[in-house]
Scaffold this active site. Structure first.
Site, PDB file in Angstrom:
ATOM      1  N   LYS A   1       6.780  16.022  -6.692  1.00 50.00           N
ATOM      2  CA  LYS A   1       8.061  15.334  -6.795  1.00 50.00           C
ATOM      3  C   LYS A   1       8.029  14.206  -7.828  1.00 50.00           C
ATOM      4  O   LYS A   1       9.047  13.928  -8.450  1.00 50.00           O
ATOM      5  CB  LYS A   1       8.574  14.861  -5.437  1.00 50.00           C
ATOM      6  CG  LYS A   1       7.669  13.908  -4.713  1.00 50.00           C
ATOM      7  CD  LYS A   1       8.213  13.629  -3.316  1.00 50.00           C
ATOM      8  CE  LYS A   1       7.414  12.540  -2.618  1.00 50.00           C
ATOM      9  NZ  LYS A   1       5.962  12.757  -2.613  1.00 50.00           N
TER      10      LYS A   1
ATOM     11  N   ARG B   1      10.641   7.067   3.242  1.00 49.66           N
ATOM     12  CA  ARG B   1       9.576   7.900   3.789  1.00 49.66           C
ATOM     13  C   ARG B   1       9.590   7.908   5.312  1.00 49.66           C
ATOM     14  O   ARG B   1       8.783   8.593   5.918  1.00 49.66           O
ATOM     15  CB  ARG B   1       8.240   7.334   3.333  1.00 49.66           C
ATOM     16  CG  ARG B   1       7.525   8.216   2.305  1.00 49.66           C
ATOM     17  CD  ARG B   1       6.181   7.600   2.093  1.00 49.66           C
ATOM     18  NE  ARG B   1       5.223   8.389   1.424  1.00 49.66           N
ATOM     19  CZ  ARG B   1       4.975   8.329   0.115  1.00 49.66           C
ATOM     20  NH1 ARG B   1       5.735   7.612  -0.669  1.00 49.66           N
ATOM     21  NH2 ARG B   1       3.968   9.009  -0.382  1.00 49.66           N
TER      22      ARG B   1
ATOM     23  N   ARG C   1      -5.952  16.526  -9.091  1.00 46.95           N
ATOM     24  CA  ARG C   1      -5.053  15.549  -9.708  1.00 46.95           C
ATOM     25  C   ARG C   1      -5.865  14.401 -10.321  1.00 46.95           C
ATOM     26  O   ARG C   1      -6.864  13.964  -9.751  1.00 46.95           O
ATOM     27  CB  ARG C   1      -4.126  15.008  -8.613  1.00 46.95           C
ATOM     28  CG  ARG C   1      -2.927  14.325  -9.162  1.00 46.95           C
ATOM     29  CD  ARG C   1      -1.760  14.572  -8.275  1.00 46.95           C
ATOM     30  NE  ARG C   1      -1.644  13.493  -7.297  1.00 46.95           N
ATOM     31  CZ  ARG C   1      -0.502  13.207  -6.698  1.00 46.95           C
ATOM     32  NH1 ARG C   1       0.584  13.900  -6.944  1.00 46.95           N
ATOM     33  NH2 ARG C   1      -0.451  12.230  -5.835  1.00 46.95           N
TER      34      ARG C   1
ATOM     35  N   ARG D   1      -7.624   9.328  -7.778  1.00 50.50           N
ATOM     36  CA  ARG D   1      -7.226   8.158  -6.986  1.00 50.50           C
ATOM     37  C   ARG D   1      -7.846   8.232  -5.597  1.00 50.50           C
ATOM     38  O   ARG D   1      -7.980   9.311  -5.049  1.00 50.50           O
ATOM     39  CB  ARG D   1      -5.695   8.146  -6.824  1.00 50.50           C
ATOM     40  CG  ARG D   1      -4.988   7.534  -7.981  1.00 50.50           C
ATOM     41  CD  ARG D   1      -3.475   7.590  -7.931  1.00 50.50           C
ATOM     42  NE  ARG D   1      -2.849   8.016  -6.696  1.00 50.50           N
ATOM     43  CZ  ARG D   1      -1.573   8.428  -6.644  1.00 50.50           C
ATOM     44  NH1 ARG D   1      -0.827   8.461  -7.729  1.00 50.50           N
ATOM     45  NH2 ARG D   1      -1.042   8.784  -5.503  1.00 50.50           N
TER      46      ARG D   1
ATOM     47  N   ARG E   1      -2.734  11.972   4.832  1.00 53.20           N
ATOM     48  CA  ARG E   1      -1.401  11.796   4.238  1.00 53.20           C
ATOM     49  C   ARG E   1      -0.480  12.945   4.647  1.00 53.20           C
ATOM     50  O   ARG E   1       0.705  12.739   4.867  1.00 53.20           O
ATOM     51  CB  ARG E   1      -1.502  11.702   2.710  1.00 53.20           C
ATOM     52  CG  ARG E   1      -2.188  10.421   2.271  1.00 53.20           C
ATOM     53  CD  ARG E   1      -2.406  10.403   0.777  1.00 53.20           C
ATOM     54  NE  ARG E   1      -1.171  10.235   0.045  1.00 53.20           N
ATOM     55  CZ  ARG E   1      -1.057  10.423  -1.268  1.00 53.20           C
ATOM     56  NH1 ARG E   1      -2.087  10.816  -1.972  1.00 53.20           N
ATOM     57  NH2 ARG E   1       0.094  10.240  -1.866  1.00 53.20           N
TER      58      ARG E   1
END
Ligand code: AMP
Length: 214
Positions: free
Chosen positions: A13, A88, A127, A160, A171
């Site tokens: 997103k 969220r 990522r 990260r 998460r």
């Protein structure tokens, strides 16, 4: 045009939000980026947010809501914005609605980028994020021109802390419990639009443009 991007962490997103911002000339407001900038600058907010982020938990609502609503007052928001990572939780969505209606305004679209959990875990381990400007890459699907270096600013690319596998699983659990209910919330408001996030990123973007209009 005021748009909310919904979807699991790693659904893409953020990438789509940046593409939307560029095409429709509206700012991309990412709460994750705002927190990361605060962490980098060593602010009080950054110190508080980091404790939660490193564990894959959500930062408490009271640290997020005013931050975003204040951002709307800036000049570049007058033609709308694309929100990435906010709201969220249901209380955040309610606070957003209340703030918008106080300004005589409302959200136009909530775009849900759908990707199954098994694809997400795969994607997030690949990522990489730039330590300089925050740009994100994927070693397989969106590789930088030079391995380990940002195309835009040349700084190093890292995995990260919150993209590490154990944190990703947390998460995803947090997403299913606290953020997924927003899909029903915006369905009830009649502004939800679903796109298949497993496609190539340009195909996902084309699907979004066909919803938002040229
Ligand atoms: P993101 O870059 O959007 O995936 O956000 C990274 C992390 O920042 C999340 O895992 C949360 O810890 C925190 N965060 C970002 N946006 C929010 C939000 N709206 N509410 C609570 N925590 C957030």
């Amino acid at each position: 045009m005021k748009i909310i991007m919904l979807g699991a962490p790693g659904a893409g997103k953020g990438t789509q939000a940046k593409m939307i911002a560029a095409k429709y000339d509206i700012p991309h407001i990412s709460t994750g980026d705002i927190f990361r900038a605060n962490i980098k600058n060593g602010t009080e907010l950054g110190k508080k947010a980091k404790e939660y982020m490193d564990k894959g938990l959500l930062v408490p609502d009271e640290l997020v809501v005013d931050l975003v609503i204040d951002r709307f007052k800036e000049d570049d928001c007058k033609n709308g914005y694309v929100l990435d990572g906010f709201p969220r939780t249901i209380p955040q969505a309610e606070a957003l609605d209340a703030a918008l209606s106080a300004m005589g305004d409302k959200m136009d679209y909530a775009i849900n980028v759908e990707v199954p959990d098994e694809n997400i875990i795969n994607r997030m381990s690949g990522r990489r994020a730039c330590v300089g400007c925050g740009a994100t890459y994927h070693i397989k699907y969106n590789a930088p021109k030079t391995e380990g270096k940002c195309d835009t600013c040349g700084a190093d690319l890292i995995l990260r802390d919150d993209d590490k596998p154990e944190t990703v699983i947390n998460r995803l659990n947090v997403y299913h419990e606290q953020t997924q209910p927003l899909i029903d919330y915006y369905t009830n408001k009649g502004i939800i639009a679903e796109v298949d996030g497993t496609q190539d990123m340009n195909d996902v973007f084309n699907a979004i443009v066909s919803i938002l209009g040229e």
